[in-house]
Scaffold this motif. Structure first.
Motif, PDB file in Angstrom:
ATOM      1  N   ARG A  83      -4.788  29.848   2.953  1.00 42.38           N
ATOM      2  CA  ARG A  83      -5.034  28.408   3.526  1.00 42.38           C
ATOM      3  C   ARG A  83      -6.086  28.666   4.640  1.00 42.38           C
ATOM      4  NH1 ARG A  83      -1.254  24.443   2.818  1.00 42.38           N
ATOM      5  NH2 ARG A  83      -1.777  22.470   4.239  1.00 42.38           N
ATOM      6  N   LEU A  84      -5.870  29.677   5.387  1.00 43.11           N
ATOM      7  CA  LEU A  84      -6.827  29.843   6.543  1.00 43.11           C
ATOM      8  C   LEU A  84      -7.988  30.387   5.809  1.00 43.11           C
ATOM      9  CD1 LEU A  84      -4.388  32.294   8.852  1.00 43.11           C
ATOM     10  CD2 LEU A  84      -5.181  29.680   9.202  1.00 43.11           C
ATOM     11  N   LYS A  85      -8.105  31.131   4.911  1.00 36.99           N
ATOM     12  CA  LYS A  85      -9.375  31.463   4.194  1.00 36.99           C
ATOM     13  C   LYS A  85     -10.017  30.222   3.531  1.00 36.99           C
ATOM     14  CE  LYS A  85     -11.269  34.527   0.631  1.00 36.99           C
ATOM     15  NZ  LYS A  85     -12.007  33.488  -0.028  1.00 36.99           N
ATOM     16  N   ASP A  86      -9.444  29.259   2.949  1.00 35.92           N
ATOM     17  CA  ASP A  86     -10.066  28.211   2.531  1.00 35.92           C
ATOM     18  C   ASP A  86     -10.790  27.390   3.567  1.00 35.92           C
ATOM     19  OD1 ASP A  86      -9.316  28.886   0.131  1.00 35.92           O
ATOM     20  OD2 ASP A  86      -7.619  27.648  -0.226  1.00 35.92           O
ATOM     21  N   GLU A  99       2.714  24.981   7.534  1.00 36.65           N
ATOM     22  CA  GLU A  99       1.478  24.548   7.139  1.00 36.65           C
ATOM     23  C   GLU A  99       0.508  23.750   7.849  1.00 36.65           C
ATOM     24  OE1 GLU A  99       4.082  25.666   3.780  1.00 36.65           O
ATOM     25  OE2 GLU A  99       4.354  24.158   5.365  1.00 36.65           O
ATOM     26  N   ALA A 100       1.350  22.866   8.638  1.00 33.24           N
ATOM     27  CA  ALA A 100       0.645  22.044   9.620  1.00 33.24           C
ATOM     28  C   ALA A 100       0.406  23.120  10.980  1.00 33.24           C
ATOM     29  CB  ALA A 100       1.687  20.988  10.125  1.00 33.24           C
ATOM     30  N   ILE A 101       1.224  24.120  11.131  1.00 34.96           N
ATOM     31  CA  ILE A 101       0.671  25.254  12.153  1.00 34.96           C
ATOM     32  C   ILE A 101      -0.426  25.845  11.809  1.00 34.96           C
ATOM     33  CG2 ILE A 101       1.465  27.096  13.512  1.00 34.96           C
ATOM     34  CD1 ILE A 101       4.509  25.798  13.237  1.00 34.96           C
ATOM     35  N   ALA A 102      -0.573  26.282  10.695  1.00 36.80           N
ATOM     36  CA  ALA A 102      -1.807  27.123  10.058  1.00 36.80           C
ATOM     37  C   ALA A 102      -2.965  26.076  10.292  1.00 36.80           C
ATOM     38  CB  ALA A 102      -1.533  27.557   8.484  1.00 36.80           C
ATOM     39  N   ASP A 103      -2.846  24.847   9.742  1.00 38.47           N
ATOM     40  CA  ASP A 103      -3.887  24.128   9.826  1.00 38.47           C
ATOM     41  C   ASP A 103      -4.493  23.942  11.292  1.00 38.47           C
ATOM     42  OD1 ASP A 103      -3.829  23.655   7.113  1.00 38.47           O
ATOM     43  OD2 ASP A 103      -2.539  21.842   7.196  1.00 38.47           O
TER      44      ASP A 103
END
Length: 490
Positions: free
Chosen positions: A248-251, A218-222
């Motif tokens: 998560r990316l879309k948001d 999740e931290a990598i995606a952020d």
């Protein structure tokens, strides 16, 4: 030219282009001095910008950067021997120069000026896997469509020095600019994307690269989603529809007011894969659907020269980015059909072996769990008499290292590998998995060896002996040094 010719209708009706007012030269002394707040020693013009004296060619501007262990001023003589036209320095020298207080800040200022003066459509690319290849493919597509008026960051110049250097090299008349952004820690991409200020921001995929520093997927995606913070009004975020982190990316993009364009196999993809079959050249014949058919979309069939399912998906990211930037998707299809593998990132070499030729696939520049699986799957689809995998350690996995290295045992089985050479300390976890009795009882036994470094791996592979028809995959993090093995055998 006579006045009569200038009054000819063909000249009178010639379309005006605002870029015609922009300079043909990359930089001159006055524009550099104004951009960086420095003092020019004389008038000059430069055709390129370089920070490594070994890479300087005729007409370059050499920036004498200072680091903790190295001072570029020590290499001024070498830079001018190689053809530098001028330098940016923090002390007076006997060469044409711009004098500044801080050469690193001068590079950032020159990058800012280059970004401010251009009217090009700018594309930023990041992702855990495939960002360099996708960046190169987008560039090849837009360069073809714009007849040479595209610019991109070369090599993997994607960090706090490489990004401003790549911006500073962008000609004022560029129609497109494509810039790669990488990171090791949270906050780094945000600093880069505010310099690039892309109109289109692409995330190729989310995978456990740099998880040692970031701690979770999740931290990598952020961290990757930080690229959206550089988008201005009307900016477009291109994201992978098949990723479990899609929402998560879309948001993250929605919060910044970006338009979302997704790509992949998922039914909700804006650029959606309809079909992919093997092509005669070893790549894939791809059919995709984009936009709203009959309104602003349609279908496109094209060939991807690069082999592997991961390149099928990469090609969708390329198409999505090209379309978002206002480029020509048909030209992108032609560019993808002609692209070859990059050094260390999929380049294929025919090497001499008893009885004829063997194939060596060079993936020695980078490795993480996702790219390891993808390239092993590609090896499994490669026609060969024997399949050989030389796998180097995957770095920056931290406490997850043993888990991710051990999990490569199944991809090795699936790829029908005959001989695996495991290189580096982290690969001991995979060696332990391969040494288990349960593994050895499954189908064809896999011969494998573990060694500590590239030099030992070269000796082991020489001893094993390559023959005509072999396919050899060389894959590992760059610090393992498997590029030496590639150079030895090629």
């Amino acid at each position: 030219m006579s006045a009569a010719i200038l009054r000819h209708p063909a000249y009178l009706e010639w379309p005006a282009d605002p870029r015609d007012r922009l300079p043909l030269t990359l930089w001159d002394a006055q524009s550099i001095a104004e951009a960086v707040g420095g003092e020019a020693s004389c008038d000059f013009q430069v055709a390129g910008v370089e920070m490594d004296s070994r890479d300087v060619v005729n007409g370059d501007l050499f920036i004498a950067l200072k680091g903790e262990a190295m001072d570029g001023h020590r290499f001024l003589d070498k830079a001018f021997e190689n053809g530098a036209a001028a330098a940016i320095v923090d002390r007076p020298v006997d060469y044409p120069h711009i004098l500044v207080a801080d050469t690193t800040e001068a590079l950032k200022a020159l990058a800012k000026a280059a970004r401010s003066r251009t009217e090009a459509r700018i594309i930023g690319v990041t992702g855990s896997v495939g960002k360099t290849g996708v960046k190169e493919a987008i560039f090849a597509s837009l360069e073809r469509a714009s007849r040479g008026a595209a610019h991109r960051s070369t090599r993997s110049y994607n960090n706090h020095v490489g990004v401003p250097l790549s911006l500073a090299r962008m000609p004022a008349r560029s129609r497109f600019g494509i810039f790669e952004m990488g990171m090791n820690n949270a906050g780094e991409i945000e600093g880069l994307t505010t310099q690039v200020r892309p109109h289109v921001a692409v995330i190729t995929t989310i995978a456990p690269a740099h998880i040692e520093n970031l701690g979770s997927m999740e931290a990598i995606a952020d961290a990757k989603a930080e690229i959206f913070s550089g988008l201005g009004p009307g900016g477009i975020a291109v994201i992978p529809a098949d990723s479990e982190y899609f929402d998560r990316l879309k948001d993250a993009a929605d919060k910044l007011g970006a338009k979302i364009v997704s790509f992949g196999r998922a039914p909700h993809s804006d650029v959606r894969l309809l079909d992919a079959i093997p092509s005669a050249n070893g790549g894939s014949l791809v059919t995709c659907e984009f936009g709203v058919p009959g309104v602003d979309g349609g279908r496109l069939c094209y060939t991807v020269a690069e082999p592997g399912d991961h390149w099928v998906i990469n090609s969708l990211a390329v198409m999505a980015a090209v379309r978002a930037a206002g480029g020509d998707m048909a030209a992108a299809g032609l560019a993808l059909a002609e692209m070859g593998g990059l050094k260390g990132r999929g380049a294929r070499h025919g090497i001499d072996a008893p009885g004829g030729k063997a194939l060596l696939i060079d993936e020695s520049y980078n490795a993480n769990p996702a790219s390891m699986r993808a390239t092993l799957a590609q090896l499994g689809q490669t026609p060969s008499s024997r399949r050989i995998a030389v796998l180097g350690s995957m770095k920056e996995l931290g406490d997850f290292a043993d888990k991710f290295h051990g999990q490569l045992s199944q991809p090795l089985i699936n790829a029908d590998v005959d001989y695996a050479l495991l290189v580096g300390d982290e690969m001991r976890a995979l060696a332990r998995e391969l040494g288990k009795p349960a593994f050895n009882s499954l189908g064809k036994p896999l011969e494998w060896e573990h060694c500590s470094n590239a030099e030992e791996a070269i000796a082991r592979l020489e001893e094993f002996g390559l023959i005509a028809g072999d396919a050899v995959l060389v894959k590992g993090s760059n610090s393992v040094g498997l590029g030496k093995l590639v150079e030895h055998f090629t």
